[in-house]
Design a protein around this motif. Sequence first.
Motif, mmCIF file in Angstrom:
data_model
loop_
_atom_site.group_PDB
_atom_site.id
_atom_site.type_symbol
_atom_site.label_atom_id
_atom_site.label_comp_id
_atom_site.label_asym_id
_atom_site.label_seq_id
_atom_site.Cartn_x
_atom_site.Cartn_y
_atom_site.Cartn_z
ATOM 1 N N ASN A 41 0.817 -1.213 0.000
ATOM 2 C CA ASN A 41 0.000 0.000 0.000
ATOM 3 C C ASN A 41 0.856 1.272 0.000
ATOM 4 O O ASN A 41 0.473 2.287 -0.581
ATOM 5 C CB ASN A 41 -0.940 0.002 1.206
ATOM 6 C CG ASN A 41 -2.120 -0.945 1.013
ATOM 7 O OD1 ASN A 41 -2.379 -1.414 -0.094
ATOM 8 N ND2 ASN A 41 -2.823 -1.229 2.092
ATOM 9 N N GLU A 93 0.660 4.288 -2.649
ATOM 10 C CA GLU A 93 0.512 5.689 -2.249
ATOM 11 C C GLU A 93 1.560 6.550 -2.953
ATOM 12 O O GLU A 93 1.270 7.669 -3.414
ATOM 13 C CB GLU A 93 0.643 5.818 -0.730
ATOM 14 C CG GLU A 93 0.225 7.170 -0.179
ATOM 15 C CD GLU A 93 -1.233 7.498 -0.446
ATOM 16 O OE1 GLU A 93 -1.491 8.620 -0.947
ATOM 17 O OE2 GLU A 93 -2.108 6.660 -0.182
ATOM 18 N N ARG A 117 -5.842 4.203 -6.306
ATOM 19 C CA ARG A 117 -6.380 4.417 -4.964
ATOM 20 C C ARG A 117 -7.425 3.351 -4.597
ATOM 21 O O ARG A 117 -7.450 2.842 -3.471
ATOM 22 C CB ARG A 117 -6.996 5.813 -4.855
ATOM 23 C CG ARG A 117 -7.531 6.138 -3.460
ATOM 24 C CD ARG A 117 -7.959 7.572 -3.317
ATOM 25 N NE ARG A 117 -6.824 8.486 -3.261
ATOM 26 C CZ ARG A 117 -6.525 9.375 -4.190
ATOM 27 N NH1 ARG A 117 -7.290 9.482 -5.279
ATOM 28 N NH2 ARG A 117 -5.469 10.158 -4.067
ATOM 29 N N GLU A 118 -8.272 2.995 -5.567
ATOM 30 C CA GLU A 118 -9.293 1.975 -5.309
ATOM 31 C C GLU A 118 -8.665 0.635 -4.964
ATOM 32 O O GLU A 118 -9.114 -0.057 -4.043
ATOM 33 C CB GLU A 118 -10.206 1.819 -6.530
ATOM 34 C CG GLU A 118 -11.217 2.947 -6.698
ATOM 35 C CD GLU A 118 -12.097 2.749 -7.913
ATOM 36 O OE1 GLU A 118 -11.848 1.787 -8.695
ATOM 37 O OE2 GLU A 118 -13.038 3.548 -8.095
ATOM 38 N N LYS A 171 -5.599 0.169 -3.806
ATOM 39 C CA LYS A 171 -4.916 0.339 -2.513
ATOM 40 C C LYS A 171 -5.892 0.132 -1.356
ATOM 41 O O LYS A 171 -5.547 -0.488 -0.342
ATOM 42 C CB LYS A 171 -4.309 1.736 -2.435
ATOM 43 C CG LYS A 171 -3.745 2.111 -1.061
ATOM 44 C CD LYS A 171 -3.206 3.529 -1.072
ATOM 45 C CE LYS A 171 -2.917 4.005 0.350
ATOM 46 N NZ LYS A 171 -4.139 4.237 1.129
ATOM 47 N N ASP A 172 -7.108 0.622 -1.527
ATOM 48 C CA ASP A 172 -8.085 0.554 -0.447
ATOM 49 C C ASP A 172 -8.784 -0.807 -0.347
ATOM 50 O O ASP A 172 -9.481 -1.066 0.635
ATOM 51 C CB ASP A 172 -9.148 1.650 -0.625
ATOM 52 C CG ASP A 172 -8.568 3.049 -0.412
ATOM 53 O OD1 ASP A 172 -7.486 3.155 0.196
ATOM 54 O OD2 ASP A 172 -9.194 4.028 -0.875
ATOM 55 N N GLN A 173 -8.595 -1.670 -1.340
ATOM 56 C CA GLN A 173 -9.213 -2.996 -1.284
ATOM 57 C C GLN A 173 -8.420 -3.918 -0.360
ATOM 58 O O GLN A 173 -7.220 -3.758 -0.155
ATOM 59 C CB GLN A 173 -9.288 -3.612 -2.679
ATOM 60 C CG GLN A 173 -10.321 -2.959 -3.591
ATOM 61 C CD GLN A 173 -10.446 -3.697 -4.908
ATOM 62 O OE1 GLN A 173 -10.741 -4.888 -4.943
ATOM 63 N NE2 GLN A 173 -10.230 -2.990 -6.007
ATOM 64 N N LYS A 174 -9.111 -4.911 0.133
ATOM 65 C CA LYS A 174 -8.477 -5.900 1.010
ATOM 66 C C LYS A 174 -7.422 -6.678 0.246
ATOM 67 O O LYS A 174 -7.607 -7.040 -0.925
ATOM 68 C CB LYS A 174 -9.544 -6.862 1.549
ATOM 69 C CG LYS A 174 -9.005 -7.902 2.519
ATOM 70 C CD LYS A 174 -10.127 -8.809 3.005
ATOM 71 C CE LYS A 174 -9.574 -9.895 3.930
ATOM 72 N NZ LYS A 174 -10.642 -10.817 4.391
#
Length: 399
Positions: free
Chosen positions: A10, A14, A64-65, A67-70
Motif C-alpha cells: 500500500n 501511495e 487508490r481503489e 490500494k483501499d481494497q483488502k
Amino acid sequence: MKLLNTEIKNAVLESMIKYLDQDRDAIIAANKKDLEAFDRDDQALYDRLVVDNAKVDDMIRAVREVKDQKDPVGGVISDDTLANGLRIINKTAPFGTIMIIYESRPDVTIEAAVLAFKANNKILLKGGKEAHASNEELVKCWHKALADHGLGEEWIQYLKMDRPTTQEFLRNPDQPLDLIVPRGGERLIQFVKEHAKCAVLVSGRGNNFAYIAPDADMEKVIPVIVNAKTDKISGCNALDKILVDKNHPNYSQVITTVESILSEKGVEILGTDDTLKDLNTSEKIDSEDVWYEEFLAMKAVIGAVDGLDGAIEFINKYSGGHSNIILTETKDDADAFMQQIDSAAVYHNASTRFTDGGQMGVGAELAISTDKLHHRGPLGLKQLVTNKYYVHGEGQIRK
C-alpha cells in the motif's frame, strides 16, 4: 517469490498516486508524441490511445481503489481437520509472474500493474508500439514508487519488443512465466496461444448481440440499444448486432424505428435478406463472416430471428462470448435466455456497456475474460490469485 506485507504494498501504491499527479505533464507530453505519430484512420484505436488530465485522474482513482481494497493474498478458503488428524487449510496465493500483451491503451499499464502488484505478482507489460512513449513514462513512475520502498524494478517490467522478438520470448522466456493475458483481437490471441508455453487467459473479442423479443418495451429498447452501440465504440462491451423477433406484433415498425434512431446518431446500418425490405439502407451483409466480426466502429447489423430458441442458438453460434442482451417483459424468457446464452455477461433490459470492472463493483480490471478457467468476466484484484493447500500433521502416513 517473496511475499510482501500489505503495508509495504500500500505504501508503494501511495507513492504511485503521488508520482502520477506530480508527473502528469510529462505523461501527457509523452502521450502527445504517440498521438502525433499515430494514423488516425483507426478512430477506435486512436481513442484508446489518448491520455489527458481526465485520464490521469482515472489512473489515480484506479490505484487508490486497489490500494483501499483488502489484500487478496493469504485469505482462508477452507480450514478442515480430517479424521486422521491432518489439518488442511486452503489459502489464496499469488500466481507468480503474469505477462499481459495489450494494444494502444496506456491506462492498462496502470491498471494491470496495480492489480498484479497488490496481489503479490510480478508483471511483464508488453504494450503496443503505438503507445511506447506513454507507457515508458508511466513505468518510470512505477519504478520510482518501488524504489521509494526498497523494491526492485523486476516487480513491474516493461517489454519493448517487436513481433519477432515477442514470438521468440514466448517460445523461450528469459524468466519463469505463470500466466499470459492477451488483450486484443483474434490475431493477437491466436499468436499468443500458438507460441506460449504457460497458461493463457483470453480476454476475447466483443461482438455483442441484442435480442428484441415480441413483448419488448420500446421505451426501454431504444435507450438501451443507443447506449450499447454509441456510448463508446472502441469498447469491447459495445453492441454490434441487433436481432428482432419476427413474431413481434409491430415487427416492421420496430426495425424502422431502431434504424432511424441509430442512423440519426451516425451509425451505419447493414441489413439482411429478412430485414432489408423494411430498412432504408440498401447495405447488405456480404458474407457470413460479418456475423462473427467485432466492428469497433459506428456500424451495426439489424437482423431477424424466429423465437427465443432461435435467438439463443444464433447468438451462441456467432457472438464473442462477451456480453449479450435480451429485451423482454417476460421474466421466464429472460431467465431462459440468461441461463442458456454462453457469454461472460448476460443482460435483461440493460446496456452491455456495464461489462466493466468499475461498473460491476470489481474496481480496476486486468481484462474481461471470456475464458471459463479460472474466471470469467472482469479480472479484478480477487481474481489475480490462485490457491494453495497447507497440510499440518504430526507424523501421519498414508496406509
